[in-house]
Scaffold this motif. Structure first.
Motif, PDB file in Angstrom:
ATOM      1  N   GLU A   1     -16.996   0.402 -56.320  1.00 20.11           N
ATOM      2  CA  GLU A   1     -16.028  -0.567 -56.861  1.00 20.11           C
ATOM      3  C   GLU A   1     -16.732  -1.855 -57.267  1.00 20.11           C
ATOM      4  OE1 GLU A   1     -12.542  -3.459 -55.057  1.00 20.11           O
ATOM      5  OE2 GLU A   1     -13.001  -1.583 -54.033  1.00 20.11           O
ATOM      6  N   ALA A   2     -17.661  -2.320 -56.432  1.00 19.15           N
ATOM      7  CA  ALA A   2     -18.380  -3.561 -56.724  1.00 19.15           C
ATOM      8  C   ALA A   2     -19.226  -3.415 -57.975  1.00 19.15           C
ATOM      9  CB  ALA A   2     -19.250  -3.947 -55.525  1.00 19.15           C
ATOM     10  N   PHE A   3     -19.891  -2.274 -58.127  1.00 21.08           N
ATOM     11  CA  PHE A   3     -20.702  -2.053 -59.323  1.00 21.08           C
ATOM     12  C   PHE A   3     -19.842  -2.028 -60.579  1.00 21.08           C
ATOM     13  CE2 PHE A   3     -24.573  -0.438 -57.047  1.00 21.08           C
ATOM     14  CZ  PHE A   3     -25.458  -1.291 -57.684  1.00 21.08           C
ATOM     15  N   SER A   4     -18.639  -1.476 -60.486  1.00 23.06           N
ATOM     16  CA  SER A   4     -17.771  -1.444 -61.659  1.00 23.06           C
ATOM     17  C   SER A   4     -17.408  -2.849 -62.108  1.00 23.06           C
ATOM     18  CB  SER A   4     -16.506  -0.629 -61.368  1.00 23.06           C
ATOM     19  OG  SER A   4     -15.661  -1.308 -60.449  1.00 23.06           O
ATOM     20  N   LEU A   5     -17.259  -3.773 -61.156  1.00 23.19           N
ATOM     21  CA  LEU A   5     -16.995  -5.166 -61.499  1.00 23.19           C
ATOM     22  C   LEU A   5     -18.183  -5.776 -62.214  1.00 23.19           C
ATOM     23  CD1 LEU A   5     -15.345  -6.409 -58.175  1.00 23.19           C
ATOM     24  CD2 LEU A   5     -14.186  -6.037 -60.357  1.00 23.19           C
ATOM     25  N   LEU A   6     -19.389  -5.477 -61.713  1.00 26.71           N
ATOM     26  CA  LEU A   6     -20.605  -6.071 -62.256  1.00 26.71           C
ATOM     27  C   LEU A   6     -20.788  -5.753 -63.731  1.00 26.71           C
ATOM     28  CD1 LEU A   6     -23.275  -7.603 -61.585  1.00 26.71           C
ATOM     29  CD2 LEU A   6     -24.283  -5.376 -61.102  1.00 26.71           C
ATOM     30  N   PHE A   7     -20.524  -4.495 -64.103  1.00 26.65           N
ATOM     31  CA  PHE A   7     -20.812  -4.084 -65.475  1.00 26.65           C
ATOM     32  C   PHE A   7     -19.603  -4.133 -66.400  1.00 26.65           C
ATOM     33  CE2 PHE A   7     -24.280  -2.203 -63.018  1.00 26.65           C
ATOM     34  CZ  PHE A   7     -25.354  -2.730 -63.726  1.00 26.65           C
ATOM     35  N   SER A   8     -18.443  -4.473 -65.850  1.00 28.20           N
ATOM     36  CA  SER A   8     -17.272  -4.647 -66.697  1.00 28.20           C
ATOM     37  C   SER A   8     -16.931  -6.119 -66.895  1.00 28.20           C
ATOM     38  CB  SER A   8     -16.054  -3.940 -66.078  1.00 28.20           C
ATOM     39  OG  SER A   8     -15.659  -4.581 -64.866  1.00 28.20           O
ATOM     40  N   GLY A   9     -17.668  -7.004 -66.205  1.00 30.01           N
ATOM     41  CA  GLY A   9     -17.359  -8.423 -66.289  1.00 30.01           C
ATOM     42  C   GLY A   9     -16.171  -8.815 -65.439  1.00 30.01           C
ATOM     43  N   GLY A  10     -15.845  -7.995 -64.446  1.00 30.06           N
ATOM     44  CA  GLY A  10     -14.677  -8.268 -63.624  1.00 30.06           C
ATOM     45  C   GLY A  10     -14.891  -9.331 -62.569  1.00 30.06           C
ATOM     46  N   ASN A  11     -16.115  -9.772 -62.388  1.00 34.48           N
ATOM     47  CA  ASN A  11     -16.400 -10.815 -61.393  1.00 34.48           C
ATOM     48  C   ASN A  11     -16.543 -12.174 -62.053  1.00 34.48           C
ATOM     49  OD1 ASN A  11     -18.951  -9.649 -62.499  1.00 34.48           O
ATOM     50  ND2 ASN A  11     -19.890 -11.268 -61.270  1.00 34.48           N
ATOM     51  N   THR A  12     -16.227 -13.210 -61.278  1.00 32.38           N
ATOM     52  CA  THR A  12     -16.508 -14.584 -61.687  1.00 32.38           C
ATOM     53  C   THR A  12     -17.433 -15.173 -60.636  1.00 32.38           C
ATOM     54  OG1 THR A  12     -14.356 -14.848 -62.757  1.00 32.38           O
ATOM     55  CG2 THR A  12     -15.542 -16.858 -62.183  1.00 32.38           C
TER      56      THR A  12
END
Length: 334
Positions: free
Chosen positions: A320-331
């Motif tokens: 789940e964390a990796f999906s955020l990293l490469f989708s721009g889902g994190n700030t």
């Protein structure tokens, strides 16, 4: 600390397969739970991993290619990742003691035994928190932004600096370093909320949402042309920006999270505008780490440098964390 209760088992992730055409697949890593039998030898320390840093550069570590700065992670071994942890036990002759806060390439695991030479001990400085050793004071985050801005892009007061991936871990610090250098800073991000964060919290001059249908027109209206570009994403954004360079413009090529083909369009723009594009890795500047950390520490202490963290709690949530990293889902720092 000598009587710290240790677990009977612990969890870790192994590299299961290599991916070449995309960042991470569901089968890239394999989770396993194993009996706890770790004990530090001479000159080693047993570390409990508290936080792991997820960085786009981790993709390079799992690829088998001669175009890399470090040997790839062997298949079936613990996946590589930077982390922050606490020393639980120290082996004979170790320079560490139980309770020490340390960082290093700890791996995607709950516990690790490492040689002293692979760990760095940290003491909190005024204005900093432990996570800052993975953020503004970390090699893959703050130092990467610092050297990209000051050494590679070589920004000057009064210039226009553009940062893509501007609301991410490295990009948000690159924006702030650009402001400290006296630049007009333009941040590019993927949501209006991220643009608001860049403008209202970090205080940059222009924040643009690249997903807006008027992005190109907005850029021409609010920016026009640029002198330095900190490239975190590659792809269509970089292709557009290369048509908006001032003469003698510089590009600091950091990570390429949207396009892994390595293709750069409009390459002749660099010729006709006498521009320069330079890729870099932070370890090119190891001899300057101490000076950079001293400077960044000063900004943390006076409160003028801001950092934001996006924490995904639980090792089992790695996919789940990796999906955020490469989708721009994190700030901020993930």
């Amino acid at each position: 600390m000598a009587h710290t209760l240790l677990p009977s088992h612990y969890r870790r992730f192994l590299l299961n397969e290599r991916t070449m055409d995309k960042p991470i697949s569901p089968n890239t890593y394999r989770a396993e739970t194993v009996p706890f039998d770790s004990k530090p030898g001479p000159g080693q320390a047993l570390v409990k991993v508290n936080y792991l840093s997820l960085d786009p550069g981790m993709v390079i570590w799992i690829r088998e290619s001669r175009f890399t700065y470090t040997p790839p992670v062997p298949l079936g071994s613990v996946a590589r990742a930077s982390g922050l942890g606490t020393v639980i036990q120290a082996g004979e002759g170790s320079t560490f003691k139980p309770g020490d806060l340390v960082s290093g390439i700890l791996g995607i695991t709950e516990y690790a035994v490492l040689d002293d030479a692979l760990l760095t001990k940290h003491e909190l400085i005024p204005g900093a928190k432990p996570l800052d050793f993975l953020g503004p004071l970390g090699a893959t985050c703050g130092l990467t932004a610092y050297f990209g801005i000051f050494e590679v892009a070589q920004v000057k007061p009064g210039e226009t600096l553009v940062v893509s991936g501007a609301a991410g871990a490295v990009g948000s610090l690159a924006c702030q370093f650009g402001k400290k250098a006296g630049c007009k800073v333009v941040g590019i991000a993927g949501t209006d909320a991220k643009c608001d964060y860049l403008k209202n919290e970090l205080g940059i001059d222009v924040a643009l949402n690249y997903k807006s249908p008027t992005f190109h027109d907005d850029f021409d209206r609010d920016v026009g042309f640029w002198d330095a570009y900190f490239d975190n994403v590659g792809g269509d954004i970089t292709d557009f920006l290369t048509t908006r360079m001032n003469r003698f413009a510089r590009v600091a090529l950091c990570e390429n999270s949207s396009s892994y083909s390595g293709i750069l369009k409009n390459i002749m723009e660099f010729v006709v505008r006498s521009g320069r594009i330079q890729g870099f890795i932070v370890f090119d500047y190891v001899d300057k780490f101490d000076a950079a950390i001293k400077q960044i520490s000063g900004w943390l202490e006076d409160g003028s440098l801001k950092s934001k963290y996006h924490i995904v709690d639980g090792l089992e949530r790695l996919p789940e964390a990796f999906s955020l990293l490469f989708s721009g889902g994190n700030t901020g720092k993930l």
